[in-house]
Design an enzyme around this catalytic site. Structure first.
Site, PDB file in Angstrom:
ATOM      1  N   ASN A   9       0.871  -1.179   0.000  1.00 43.72           N
ATOM      2  CA  ASN A   9       0.000   0.000   0.000  1.00 43.72           C
ATOM      3  C   ASN A   9       0.907   1.228   0.000  1.00 43.72           C
ATOM      4  O   ASN A   9       1.471   1.577   1.032  1.00 43.72           O
ATOM      5  CB  ASN A   9      -0.907  -0.024   1.243  1.00 43.72           C
ATOM      6  CG  ASN A   9      -1.825   1.189   1.283  1.00 43.72           C
ATOM      7  OD1 ASN A   9      -1.836   1.999   0.367  1.00 43.72           O
ATOM      8  ND2 ASN A   9      -2.592   1.305   2.356  1.00 43.72           N
ATOM      9  N   TRP A  10       1.030   1.832  -1.170  1.00 37.85           N
ATOM     10  CA  TRP A  10       1.936   2.985  -1.280  1.00 37.85           C
ATOM     11  C   TRP A  10       1.349   4.214  -0.600  1.00 37.85           C
ATOM     12  O   TRP A  10       2.043   5.201  -0.392  1.00 37.85           O
ATOM     13  CB  TRP A  10       2.214   3.302  -2.756  1.00 37.85           C
ATOM     14  CG  TRP A  10       3.089   2.298  -3.445  1.00 37.85           C
ATOM     15  CD1 TRP A  10       3.629   1.151  -2.902  1.00 37.85           C
ATOM     16  CD2 TRP A  10       3.536   2.332  -4.813  1.00 37.85           C
ATOM     17  NE1 TRP A  10       4.384   0.492  -3.845  1.00 37.85           N
ATOM     18  CE2 TRP A  10       4.340   1.187  -5.030  1.00 37.85           C
ATOM     19  CE3 TRP A  10       3.336   3.214  -5.876  1.00 37.85           C
ATOM     20  CZ2 TRP A  10       4.939   0.920  -6.268  1.00 37.85           C
ATOM     21  CZ3 TRP A  10       3.926   2.941  -7.109  1.00 37.85           C
ATOM     22  CH2 TRP A  10       4.730   1.810  -7.296  1.00 37.85           C
ATOM     23  N   LYS A  11       0.068   4.201  -0.300  1.00 38.90           N
ATOM     24  CA  LYS A  11      -0.617   5.373   0.273  1.00 38.90           C
ATOM     25  C   LYS A  11      -0.337   6.603  -0.612  1.00 38.90           C
ATOM     26  O   LYS A  11      -0.247   6.446  -1.829  1.00 38.90           O
ATOM     27  CB  LYS A  11      -0.197   5.580   1.730  1.00 38.90           C
ATOM     28  CG  LYS A  11      -0.389   4.289   2.561  1.00 38.90           C
ATOM     29  CD  LYS A  11      -0.267   4.497   4.035  1.00 38.90           C
ATOM     30  CE  LYS A  11      -0.468   3.151   4.754  1.00 38.90           C
ATOM     31  NZ  LYS A  11      -0.443   3.268   6.205  1.00 38.90           N
ATOM     32  N   HIS A  97      -9.782   1.328   4.387  1.00 45.29           N
ATOM     33  CA  HIS A  97      -8.540   1.484   5.163  1.00 45.29           C
ATOM     34  C   HIS A  97      -8.819   2.412   6.352  1.00 45.29           C
ATOM     35  O   HIS A  97      -9.605   3.363   6.232  1.00 45.29           O
ATOM     36  CB  HIS A  97      -7.439   2.069   4.281  1.00 45.29           C
ATOM     37  CG  HIS A  97      -6.100   1.980   4.924  1.00 45.29           C
ATOM     38  ND1 HIS A  97      -5.696   2.867   5.885  1.00 45.29           N
ATOM     39  CD2 HIS A  97      -5.099   1.075   4.798  1.00 45.29           C
ATOM     40  CE1 HIS A  97      -4.480   2.522   6.315  1.00 45.29           C
ATOM     41  NE2 HIS A  97      -4.103   1.441   5.663  1.00 45.29           N
ATOM     42  N   GLU A  99      -7.241   4.763   7.540  1.00 37.96           N
ATOM     43  CA  GLU A  99      -6.991   6.183   7.273  1.00 37.96           C
ATOM     44  C   GLU A  99      -8.188   6.818   6.562  1.00 37.96           C
ATOM     45  O   GLU A  99      -8.505   7.984   6.775  1.00 37.96           O
ATOM     46  CB  GLU A  99      -5.693   6.332   6.450  1.00 37.96           C
ATOM     47  CG  GLU A  99      -4.478   6.027   7.317  1.00 37.96           C
ATOM     48  CD  GLU A  99      -3.300   5.423   6.579  1.00 37.96           C
ATOM     49  OE1 GLU A  99      -3.244   5.486   5.342  1.00 37.96           O
ATOM     50  OE2 GLU A  99      -2.421   4.867   7.274  1.00 37.96           O
ATOM     51  N   GLU A 169      -6.016  -4.826  10.246  1.00 42.74           N
ATOM     52  CA  GLU A 169      -4.982  -3.837  10.516  1.00 42.74           C
ATOM     53  C   GLU A 169      -5.288  -3.124  11.834  1.00 42.74           C
ATOM     54  O   GLU A 169      -6.059  -2.148  11.838  1.00 42.74           O
ATOM     55  CB  GLU A 169      -4.923  -2.803   9.388  1.00 42.74           C
ATOM     56  CG  GLU A 169      -4.599  -3.389   8.033  1.00 42.74           C
ATOM     57  CD  GLU A 169      -3.953  -2.359   7.105  1.00 42.74           C
ATOM     58  OE1 GLU A 169      -2.880  -2.662   6.598  1.00 42.74           O
ATOM     59  OE2 GLU A 169      -4.507  -1.269   6.929  1.00 42.74           O
ATOM     60  N   GLY A 175       2.023   2.238  11.015  1.00 43.58           N
ATOM     61  CA  GLY A 175       2.993   3.323  10.926  1.00 43.58           C
ATOM     62  C   GLY A 175       3.633   3.675  12.252  1.00 43.58           C
ATOM     63  O   GLY A 175       4.292   4.708  12.376  1.00 43.58           O
ATOM     64  N   SER A 215       2.842  -2.268  10.489  1.00 40.51           N
ATOM     65  CA  SER A 215       4.282  -2.395  10.725  1.00 40.51           C
ATOM     66  C   SER A 215       4.842  -3.765  10.349  1.00 40.51           C
ATOM     67  O   SER A 215       5.700  -4.300  11.039  1.00 40.51           O
ATOM     68  CB  SER A 215       4.624  -2.030  12.180  1.00 40.51           C
ATOM     69  OG  SER A 215       4.274  -0.675  12.438  1.00 40.51           O
ATOM     70  N   GLY A 236       2.555  -1.020   4.406  1.00 33.85           N
ATOM     71  CA  GLY A 236       2.713   0.395   4.078  1.00 33.85           C
ATOM     72  C   GLY A 236       4.182   0.752   3.915  1.00 33.85           C
ATOM     73  O   GLY A 236       4.800   0.487   2.879  1.00 33.85           O
ATOM     74  N   GLY A 237       4.771   1.314   4.962  1.00 34.88           N
ATOM     75  CA  GLY A 237       6.137   1.852   4.909  1.00 34.88           C
ATOM     76  C   GLY A 237       7.159   0.939   4.239  1.00 34.88           C
ATOM     77  O   GLY A 237       7.916   1.380   3.356  1.00 34.88           O
TER      78      GLY A 237
HETATM   79  P1  13P Z   1       2.610   0.359   7.871  1.00 36.42           P
HETATM   80  O1  13P Z   1       3.125  -0.937   7.251  1.00 36.42           O
HETATM   81  O2  13P Z   1       3.390   1.556   7.427  1.00 36.42           O
HETATM   82  O3  13P Z   1       2.453   0.240   9.343  1.00 36.42           O
HETATM   83  O4  13P Z   1       1.151   0.585   7.261  1.00 36.42           O
HETATM   84  C1  13P Z   1       0.239  -0.441   7.322  1.00 36.42           C
HETATM   85  C2  13P Z   1      -0.904  -0.092   6.468  1.00 36.42           C
HETATM   86  O5  13P Z   1      -1.665   0.801   6.782  1.00 36.42           O
HETATM   87  C3  13P Z   1      -1.087  -0.849   5.220  1.00 36.42           C
HETATM   88  O6  13P Z   1      -2.320  -0.573   4.650  1.00 36.42           O
END
Ligand code: 13P
Length: 253
Positions: A9-11, A97, A99, A169, A175, A215, A236-237
């Site tokens: 997930n590049w966000k 998601h 967010e 999640e 994050g 994470s 994500g990251g």
């Molecule tokens: P992180 O891997 O950066 O914690 O993010 C998780 C996420 O929200 C994937 O959708």
């Protein structure tokens, strides 16, 4: 074996050029996937066509949208519909998601609509669920997640629900560098599967992939993915660093 998925997930990160370079780095690693394994890149809307064309010759690699509209079409400026995604051959979309729930006020009811429109368009929703920290601290995370599943997904028939992927999640792990322990992840994944089983029966519940997100890193992916009910990750990251995401793909069961 159930489908196992490493989903990036590049966000809202990376320019178009940076995205191309990252994708090239990962594809250059030439990771052979088994028939039950998939790699998915959830990228910003303007990159979807580029990512799809880069993946055209790859087996089991797919582009995903990070969202889609809960409306079918019409005067909804700035929205992107499931039908539009279908028309450019997108096969996956992340839905709900945390967010989007938090910053864009997405409700369980709106997500039921999004999931329905995706399924109708032949797009696999990667449906995100998960509790915030205060709920985990109060010990009521199971009820919280169960309500998310019930209110968004339980209107579907058995045939329809089989077309989804779930991503658990926990918000406190996103994050933050704070990963759920393998015990916490396995426990919740098994619980989610039991909720699905209660509604749709064991065969359906056994077949739905449940990804863990929060994470996931190159160093902990293998341990997490080894849990019997964890079918890969939504990352994500660490998905923004080619070498790390390559290791995460290699960690799939
Ligand atoms: P992180 O891997 O950066 O914690 O993010 C998780 C996420 O929200 C994937 O959708």
């Amino acid at each position: 074996m159930r489908t196992q998925i490493a989903a990036a997930n590049w966000k809202m990160n990376l320019t178009y050029r940076q995205g191309e370079e990252l994708l090239d780095e990962i594809l250059d690693a030439d990771i052979p996937l088994e028939a039950h394994q998939r790699v998915v890149f959830a990228v910003p809307f303007p990159y979807l066509i580029m990512v799809n064309s880069e993946l055209a010759d790859e087996n089991n690699y797919f582009a995903a949208a990070q969202n889609c509209s809960d409306k079918r079409s019409g005067a909804y400026t700035g929205e992107v519909s499931a039908e539009m995604l279908q028309s450019i051959n997108i096969r996956y979309a992340v839905i709900g998601h945390s967010e989007r729930r938090e910053y864009f006020s997405e409700t369980n009811q709106a997500l039921a609509q999004k999931a329905a429109l995706c399924l109708e368009a032949g797009i696999t929703p990667i449906f995100c669920c998960g509790e915030p920290l205060n709920i985990r601290e109060a010990g009521t995370q199971n009820n919280y997640v169960k309500t998310q599943l019930e209110e968004s997904l339980f209107g579907f028939s058995e045939g329809r629900i089989s077309g989804i992927v779930i991503a658990y999640e926990p918000i406190w792990a996103i994050g933050t560098g704070k990963t759920a322990t393998t015990e916490q992840a396995q426990e919740m994944h098994a619980f989610i599967r039991s909720v699905l089983e209660g509604k749709y029966g064991a065969d359906v519940a056994e077949a739905i992939p449940i990804l863990y997100g929060g994470s996931v890193k190159a160093g902990n992916a293998k341990e997490l993915f080894r849990c019997p009910d964890v079918d890969g990750g939504l990352v994500g990251g660490a998905s923004l660093i080619g070498a790390d995401f390559i290791k995460i793909i290699h960690s799939l069961k």
